[in-house]
Design an enzyme around this catalytic site. Structure first.
Site, PDB file in Angstrom:
ATOM      1  CG  ASP A 235      -1.770  -1.230   1.283  1.00 23.69           C
ATOM      2  OD1 ASP A 235      -1.743  -1.994   0.303  1.00 23.69           O
ATOM      3  OD2 ASP A 235      -2.453  -1.444   2.286  1.00 23.69           O
TER       4      ASP A 235
ATOM      5  CE  LYS B 196      -4.028  -3.215   7.481  1.00 19.69           C
ATOM      6  NZ  LYS B 196      -4.530  -2.086   6.813  1.00 19.69           N
TER       7      LYS B 196
HETATM    8  P1  NG1 Z   1      -5.587  -3.107   3.445  1.00 16.33           P
HETATM    9  O1  NG1 Z   1      -6.135  -3.701   4.654  1.00 16.33           O
HETATM   10  O2  NG1 Z   1      -6.470  -3.189   2.303  1.00 16.33           O
HETATM   11  O3  NG1 Z   1      -5.052  -1.763   3.634  1.00 16.33           O
HETATM   12  C1  NG1 Z   1      -3.616  -4.934   3.797  1.00 16.33           C
HETATM   13  C2  NG1 Z   1      -2.121  -4.620   3.869  1.00 16.33           C
HETATM   14  C3  NG1 Z   1      -1.396  -4.886   2.537  1.00 16.33           C
HETATM   15  C4  NG1 Z   1      -1.730  -6.268   1.999  1.00 16.33           C
HETATM   16  C5  NG1 Z   1      -3.260  -6.448   1.968  1.00 16.33           C
HETATM   17  C6  NG1 Z   1      -3.686  -7.825   1.535  1.00 16.33           C
HETATM   18  C7  NG1 Z   1      -1.432  -2.814   5.367  1.00 16.33           C
HETATM   19  C8  NG1 Z   1      -1.231  -1.366   5.493  1.00 16.33           C
HETATM   20  N1  NG1 Z   1      -1.920  -3.226   4.193  1.00 16.33           N
HETATM   21  O4  NG1 Z   1      -4.270  -3.987   2.994  1.00 16.33           O
HETATM   22  O5  NG1 Z   1      -0.011  -4.729   2.716  1.00 16.33           O
HETATM   23  O6  NG1 Z   1      -1.106  -7.269   2.748  1.00 16.33           O
HETATM   24  O7  NG1 Z   1      -3.829  -6.224   3.258  1.00 16.33           O
HETATM   25  O8  NG1 Z   1      -3.222  -8.086   0.252  1.00 16.33           O
HETATM   26  O9  NG1 Z   1      -1.180  -3.566   6.290  1.00 16.33           O
END
Ligand code: NG1
Length: 505
Positions: A212, A256
């Site tokens: 990201d 998350k």
């Molecule tokens: P989200 O939850 O969509 O921001 C997270 C992780 C990514 C990746 C994805 C799954 C963070 C900031 N982002 O994304 O690095 O692992 O899940 O592909 O932890």
């Protein structure tokens, strides 16, 4: 543009049109003016600098960045803007939406711990602030004396939706802190910033991969990127003409950081355990096996080849050496030859995962997780190969759609990161004519991304609205005004930038 992204440096601009385009800026202008006004209202003067960083949508390659594998995201136009000025004795972190995100004060000490038990939105700013000082010290540069900062944040990336609002906030905050102190004479290398902002996010308690932050910093309008890691780098990939990507929100919120122990960080632990068990079965010593932290590192012990076929070899090894269902904590401990608390002794977040599993008397799924990672890593390479092939456009679009569908099935069945709302939304999208549709981001809620013919986008959006959103409108879950933020077509947008004083006027 004073400094272009093509130099590998974060653009530093005085004219926001170079970031948003004229049409985009016509829409954004009033938002920036409002941000400047709120800054002045809170702090009695205008900001010195602004920094912005976008959210992203991942087209394919889910939950494999932290295993070291390439992913395929693009930046979306929704972003977070941070306005800053040096002043006061503390870090005064305000938000334009102050009712939802109340102002917080923190000390200026960059060594302060982020209080992960009291999760607050402003922790992301503190994580970025700490990361900036770590970065400066790692580079052997002289750090600016910690001083008070006045900060106003305006975020437009929907939160808990898999579009990485957290990284947009962390990246914009880190750039803002660097810019307000004039660090490096503002010759900020995109690759450096992408690396350290990934580590920043771990202060908030997620064992984040680097996708990201990399795309938020390195995106360019008009192209998706193949993002690779160790070291982080991004290659432009042109999408076939006529392809449009529609993002839709399942309205199931997945935060998350708050759920990391039972979801995101648990998957990171399961992948590490799978790597160690397969490594031992392949004949590596305990000492060698426990050093293998990711399935990406394990791949080098399974096959010397790095061709696409090598993923098939890895899948065969997983099928041979891991059993289905759960491994209990004691079973993995015996197989690995060290206790799990010893194996994870350097990772507080992984120890928390173990404690939670112990308390629940549950085990870990290793085979399914590893099968997802290797098959998904292969799909990313297949996706790029299709984009770059000489096939006719319609065959390309069909092939890309099938890869997206296969990715979603793997996320749902093997990685178990879908949820009923995402399933309903993916079914609605396929019924409405999407060539492919899948959850995007970490999952367990949040958004889907669907591949749709550009000529059919409007019809697609109205059909999905009918199939999925009409009941939510009737039940009052969303209002008509909120609908257009829930489903929208998106084009690859600009990456992060620093905007010099006055850009908000
Ligand atoms: P989200 O939850 O969509 O921001 C997270 C992780 C990514 C990746 C994805 C799954 C963070 C900031 N982002 O994304 O690095 O692992 O899940 O592909 O932890």
């Amino acid at each position: 543009m004073a400094q272009a992204a093509s130099d590998g440096l974060v653009p530093v601009v005085s004219d926001p049109v170079s970031i948003y385009g004229q049409q985009g800026w016509d829409v954004e202008k009033s938002r920036y003016a409002e941000l400047g006004r709120k800054f002045e209202e809170a702090f009695g003067c205008r900001p010195d600098v602004l920094a912005r960083s976008p959210g992203r949508v991942n087209l394919i390659g889910e939950h494999i960045d932290y295993e070291g594998y390439a992913v395929f995201p693009m930046a979306i136009h929704q972003d977070t803007v941070v306005a800053l000025r040096v002043g006061g004795d503390t870090l005064q972190i305000h938000n334009t939406q102050q009712e939802q995100y109340p102002a917080k004060d923190f000390p200026v000490d960059p060594k302060q711990a982020v209080d992960v038990k009291q999760h607050t939105w402003a922790n992301y700013f503190v994580a970025a602030y700490k990361g900036v000082y770590d970065y400066i010290s790692d580079k052997g540069m002289e750090a600016p004396a910690p001083s008070g900062l006045q900060v106003m944040i305006d975020g437009r990336v929907p939160t808990g939706s898999g579009l990485s609002s957290s990284s947009a906030l962390v990246c914009a905050s880190a750039l803002g802190v660097l810019a307000v102190h004039g660090t490096c004479g503002l010759q900020l290398k995109q690759a450096d910033i992408a690396e350290f902002t990934c580590r920043c996010e771990r202060y908030v308690g997620t064992e984040s991969g680097g996708m990201d932050q990399a795309i938020s910093i390195m995106a360019r309008p008009g192209v998706a990127k193949l993002v690779e890691f160790n070291p982080v780098r991004a290659t432009d990939v042109a999408l076939p003409p006529g392809a449009s990507f529609v993002v839709a929100n399942s309205l199931a919120v997945s935060n998350k950081a708050e759920t990391a122990t039972g979801r995101y960080n648990l998957r990171v632990v399961e992948c590490r355990l799978a790597s160690a068990v397969v490594a031992l079965k392949l004949g590596l010593s305990v000492c060698e096996a426990v050093k293998i932290e990711t399935l990406g590192q394990l791949q080098r012990h399974i096959t010397a080849s790095t061709s696409i076929d090598s993923f098939t070899t890895c899948i065969e090894a997983v099928n041979e050496h891991l059993h289905g269902g759960e491994y209990s904590i004691s079973e993995v401990g015996e197989l690995v030859g060290v206790t799990l608390p010893e194996l994870f002794s350097s990772s507080t977040s992984s120890l928390k995962v173990l404690e939670a599993k112990q308390a629940a008397g549950k085990g870990f799924k290793l085979k399914d997780r590893a099968l997802h990672v290797y098959s998904e890593a292969k799909r990313v390479h297949d996706f790029k190969r299709v984009c770059e092939s000489n096939e006719d456009t319609s065959s390309k679009l069909k092939a890309l759609g099938s890869l997206m569908n296969a990715s979603h099935e793997s996320c749902r069945d093997l990685y178990e990161c879908s949820c009923p709302e995402l399933e309903d939304l993916v079914s609605a999208a396929l019924k409405a004519g999407a060539l492919g549709s899948r959850l995007t981001g970490a999952g367990w809620g949040g958004c889907t991304v669907s591949l749709v013919l550009e000529s059919k986008v409007d019809a697609f959006i109205s059909e999905v609205t009918h199939l999925f959103y009409s009941s939510k409108l009737e039940q009052g879950v969303i209002t008509t005004g909120q609908l257009q933020g829930c489903i929208f077509a998106t084009k690859p947008s600009s990456g992060a930038a620093v905007l010099m004083r006055g850009a908000e006027r």
